[in-house]
Design a protein around this motif. Structure first.
Motif, PDB file in Angstrom:
ATOM      1  N   VAL A 144     -83.026  -0.483 -21.238  1.00  0.00           N
ATOM      2  CA  VAL A 144     -82.279   0.714 -21.609  1.00  0.00           C
ATOM      3  C   VAL A 144     -82.997   1.871 -20.929  1.00  0.00           C
ATOM      4  O   VAL A 144     -84.180   2.104 -21.191  1.00  0.00           O
ATOM      5  N   ALA A 145     -82.289   2.550 -20.038  1.00  0.00           N
ATOM      6  CA  ALA A 145     -82.921   3.601 -19.243  1.00  0.00           C
ATOM      7  C   ALA A 145     -82.069   4.868 -19.248  1.00  0.00           C
ATOM      8  O   ALA A 145     -80.854   4.805 -19.069  1.00  0.00           O
ATOM      9  N   THR A 146     -82.730   5.978 -19.462  1.00  0.00           N
ATOM     10  CA  THR A 146     -82.085   7.278 -19.299  1.00  0.00           C
ATOM     11  C   THR A 146     -82.451   7.760 -17.910  1.00  0.00           C
ATOM     12  O   THR A 146     -83.619   8.040 -17.630  1.00  0.00           O
ATOM     13  N   VAL A 147     -81.439   7.786 -17.040  1.00  0.00           N
ATOM     14  CA  VAL A 147     -81.673   8.137 -15.640  1.00  0.00           C
ATOM     15  C   VAL A 147     -81.038   9.484 -15.326  1.00  0.00           C
ATOM     16  O   VAL A 147     -80.049   9.882 -15.943  1.00  0.00           O
ATOM     17  N   LEU A 148     -81.627  10.176 -14.369  1.00  0.00           N
ATOM     18  CA  LEU A 148     -81.116  11.456 -13.904  1.00  0.00           C
ATOM     19  C   LEU A 148     -80.586  11.282 -12.494  1.00  0.00           C
ATOM     20  O   LEU A 148     -81.324  10.845 -11.598  1.00  0.00           O
ATOM     21  N   LEU A 149     -79.323  11.589 -12.310  1.00  0.00           N
ATOM     22  CA  LEU A 149     -78.689  11.490 -11.007  1.00  0.00           C
ATOM     23  C   LEU A 149     -78.136  12.858 -10.651  1.00  0.00           C
ATOM     24  O   LEU A 149     -77.550  13.546 -11.495  1.00  0.00           O
ATOM     25  N   ARG A 150     -78.314  13.232  -9.402  1.00  0.00           N
ATOM     26  CA  ARG A 150     -77.776  14.507  -8.933  1.00  0.00           C
ATOM     27  C   ARG A 150     -76.698  14.260  -7.888  1.00  0.00           C
ATOM     28  O   ARG A 150     -76.811  13.338  -7.075  1.00  0.00           O
ATOM     29  N   ARG A 151     -75.675  15.091  -7.945  1.00  0.00           N
ATOM     30  CA  ARG A 151     -74.608  15.078  -6.949  1.00  0.00           C
ATOM     31  C   ARG A 151     -74.495  16.489  -6.406  1.00  0.00           C
ATOM     32  O   ARG A 151     -74.513  17.459  -7.161  1.00  0.00           O
ATOM     33  N   TYR A 152     -74.380  16.552  -5.082  1.00  0.00           N
ATOM     34  CA  TYR A 152     -74.315  17.858  -4.398  1.00  0.00           C
ATOM     35  C   TYR A 152     -72.996  18.008  -3.672  1.00  0.00           C
ATOM     36  O   TYR A 152     -72.478  17.057  -3.094  1.00  0.00           O
TER      37      TYR A 152
END
Length: 153
Positions: A144-152
């Motif tokens: 179980v992972a809380t991930v941060l993804l960015r979109r530009y």
């Protein structure tokens, strides 16, 4: 085909708190575990020595590395959601990662995902997503992972 197709920042924001679906199943083979061990230098016997892991480990056989399981998120997440309307995306990091259950070699895993939060960043957005890697037939998840993804844009 992804379970959800989202377009633009407003489309992403509209799905905060929504379960996005699930990926297909992915088989964890000994070859994949060995290649991961070679790539990372983590050649601990519980991963790569089939005979010893079968004989001596509490798991009854070799298990995948926890970080191998985590590294499947970029493979499995696009099967769940396709995000359009951006020029590029980057993995920004992880806030929390847990490995509640081991993944035995020969098991199949899949992912589910929920967008927890969307915030603005310079030139785009940042999504905080909880990705859960399930093991077929096991009530406890592998990761179980809380991930941060960015979109530009």
């Amino acid at each position: 085909m992804p379970a959800a197709v989202i377009t633009g920042a407003d489309g992403v924001r509209a799905l905060v708190g929504t379960a996005l679906g699930q990926s297909g199943w992915e088989l964890i083979t000994q070859d994949r575990v060995n290649r991961f061990a070679d790539a990372t230098g983590d050649n601990q016997w519980i991963h790569v020595d089939v005979a010893r892991a079968t004989r001596d480990s509490a798991f009854g056989g070799p298990i995948a590395h926890g970080y191998l399981t985590l590294s499947l998120i970029p493979l499995l997440l696009p099967q769940i959601v396709e995000i359009r309307g951006f020029t590029m995306g980057v993995n920004y990091g992880c806030e929390k990662v847990r490995f509640p259950a081991p993944v035995l070699v020969g098991s199949r895993v899949r992912a589910t995902a929920v967008i927890d939060e969307v915030t603005d960043v310079t030139g785009g957005i940042q999504m905080r997503i909880t990705a859960t890697i399930e093991i077929e037939g096991n009530p406890k998840p592998a990761c179980v992972a809380t991930v941060l993804l960015r979109r530009y844009v």
